[in-house]
Motif scaffolding. Structure first.
Motif, short mmCIF file in Angstrom:
data_model
loop_
_atom_site.label_atom_id
_atom_site.label_comp_id
_atom_site.label_asym_id
_atom_site.label_seq_id
_atom_site.Cartn_x
_atom_site.Cartn_y
_atom_site.Cartn_z
N ASP A 219 -7.53 -3.63 10.79
CA ASP A 219 -7.31 -2.69 11.80
C ASP A 219 -6.80 -1.43 11.26
OD1 ASP A 219 -7.99 -4.62 13.57
OD2 ASP A 219 -6.16 -5.18 14.21
N ARG A 220 -5.80 -1.55 10.27
CA ARG A 220 -5.22 -0.40 9.93
C ARG A 220 -6.32 0.58 9.18
NH1 ARG A 220 -0.75 0.47 4.84
NH2 ARG A 220 -1.41 2.46 4.51
N PHE A 221 -7.19 -0.09 8.23
CA PHE A 221 -8.08 0.76 7.66
C PHE A 221 -9.33 1.10 8.36
CE2 PHE A 221 -6.41 -2.04 3.90
CZ PHE A 221 -5.71 -0.82 3.41
N ARG A 222 -9.54 0.72 9.36
CA ARG A 222 -10.47 1.09 10.30
C ARG A 222 -10.42 2.41 11.20
NH1 ARG A 222 -14.47 2.07 11.50
NH2 ARG A 222 -15.26 0.92 13.27
N LYS A 223 -8.95 2.75 10.94
CA LYS A 223 -8.64 4.05 11.61
C LYS A 223 -8.96 5.29 10.52
CE LYS A 223 -4.66 2.14 14.08
NZ LYS A 223 -3.32 1.50 14.03
N SER A 224 -9.01 4.90 9.35
CA SER A 224 -9.17 6.11 8.30
C SER A 224 -10.76 5.78 7.59
CB SER A 224 -8.45 5.99 7.23
OG SER A 224 -7.86 4.88 6.77
N ASP B 62 -3.84 6.07 3.61
CA ASP B 62 -4.57 6.38 4.72
C ASP B 62 -5.22 7.68 4.58
OD1 ASP B 62 -4.14 3.97 6.42
OD2 ASP B 62 -2.11 4.61 6.15
N TYR C 157 0.81 -1.28 0.02
CA TYR C 157 0.06 -0.02 0.22
C TYR C 157 0.87 1.36 0.03
CZ TYR C 157 -3.90 -3.03 1.19
OH TYR C 157 -4.89 -4.10 1.16
N GLU D 202 -4.48 -7.45 10.43
CA GLU D 202 -3.84 -6.14 10.60
C GLU D 202 -4.09 -5.29 9.47
OE1 GLU D 202 -2.18 -9.11 12.93
OE2 GLU D 202 -2.41 -9.42 10.63
N HIS D 203 -4.63 -5.67 8.38
CA HIS D 203 -5.17 -4.80 7.36
C HIS D 203 -6.32 -3.95 7.65
CE1 HIS D 203 -2.70 -6.87 3.94
NE2 HIS D 203 -2.19 -6.14 4.34
N GLU E 1 1.97 4.88 0.73
CA GLU E 1 2.33 5.71 2.21
C GLU E 1 1.00 6.65 2.47
OE1 GLU E 1 5.90 7.37 2.93
OE2 GLU E 1 7.11 5.74 2.42
#
Length: 255
Positions: free
Chosen positions: A218-223, A191, A186, A215-216, A188
């Motif tokens: 969890d990462r995308f849930r932040k944005s 997000d 992905y 992990e993917h 940088e």
């Protein structure tokens, strides 16, 4: 039934992870479709995206292309899939991902009328440009079916508000350039890009293409509001690893 937009916005407002698994309809045989939908429903899927096999799938990576070929070899067609879906009883909204050609050969008006007898509440059509959506939108006007827009990494920033305003259901944010698949890297700036789409959209934004791990998710849930997962699930199903599919979905939707 409520509209797809309303159902998913309720999940977003409750801060639930929206998780949409993708399966290729008929890859394991059409007689397996109801069981696959049941499996994903029990695991906690927010909606289920059903791929329609097509001979020239320009957006699909190797895993999904292979599944589509398997379905075509089994003589699976859009018409047969819709007939099967008329028999499927599920509380989970279904979303069809198809290229324009199978719909056109089916007959657009007949296709939308037949969908009214199924639990399909959304359509994703990767090769139908925004400028040509008028081919379909008049037929959807009196239906409960959402036309879901795709926003690419290459979509000009000033065009994004226009696309999300016209779309319904959810916004499909394509997280990589190119085709679907596992093991993608992905950018940088991704997000920030997703957060901008969610900021200008009053519908949930879901990241798709390359999403294959907790992990993917969890990462995308932040944005954004959630994810769409295809190749990972299609691969596991093709290998008969249904139990692993269930565990993966359950872990992804539970924080």
């Amino acid at each position: 039934m409520k509209s797809l937009t309303k159902l998913l916005k309720e999940k977003q407002q409750a801060d639930e992870t929206i998780f949409v698994p993708y399966i290729m309809a008929g890859a394991q045989g059409l007689e397996q479709l109801a069981d696959e939908i049941q499996l994903l429903t029990e695991a906690g899927a927010s909606a289920i995206e059903l791929g329609i096999p097509f001979s020239d799938p320009v957006a699909d990576g190797p895993v999904i292309q292979q599944a589509g070929l398997k379905a075509l070899q089994k003589k699976v067609t859009l018409r047969k899939i819709i007939q099967q879906l008329k028999q499927v009883k599920t509380p989970t909204p279904l979303v069809i991902m198809t290229y324009f050609n199978p719909m056109f050969h089916y007959g657009l008006e007949t296709f939308i009328q037949d969908l009214a007898e199924t639990n399909v509440l959304g359509l994703i059509i990767p090769d139908l440009p925004y400028e040509h959506q008028a081919l379909l939108t008049p037929l959807l006007k009196d239906s409960d079916i959402s036309l879901i827009p795709l926003v690419a990494l290459t979509t000009p920033k000033e065009r994004i508000p226009e696309l999300v305003e016209a779309g319904e259901g959810f916004i499909y944010a394509v997280a990589v350039n190119g085709v679907t698949g596992i093991g993608r890297n992905y950018q940088e700036t991704l997000d920030e890009h997703l957060a901008y789409i969610q900021k200008v959209s009053d519908k949930p934004v879901l990241a798709g293409f390359g999403v294959s791990t907790k992990e993917h998710v969890d990462r995308f849930r932040k944005s954004c509001a959630g994810v769409i997962v295809g190749s990972k699930i299609v691969q596991l199903l093709s290998e008969g690893r249904k139990a692993e599919v269930k565990v993966f979905v359950e872990e992804a939707v539970n924080k």
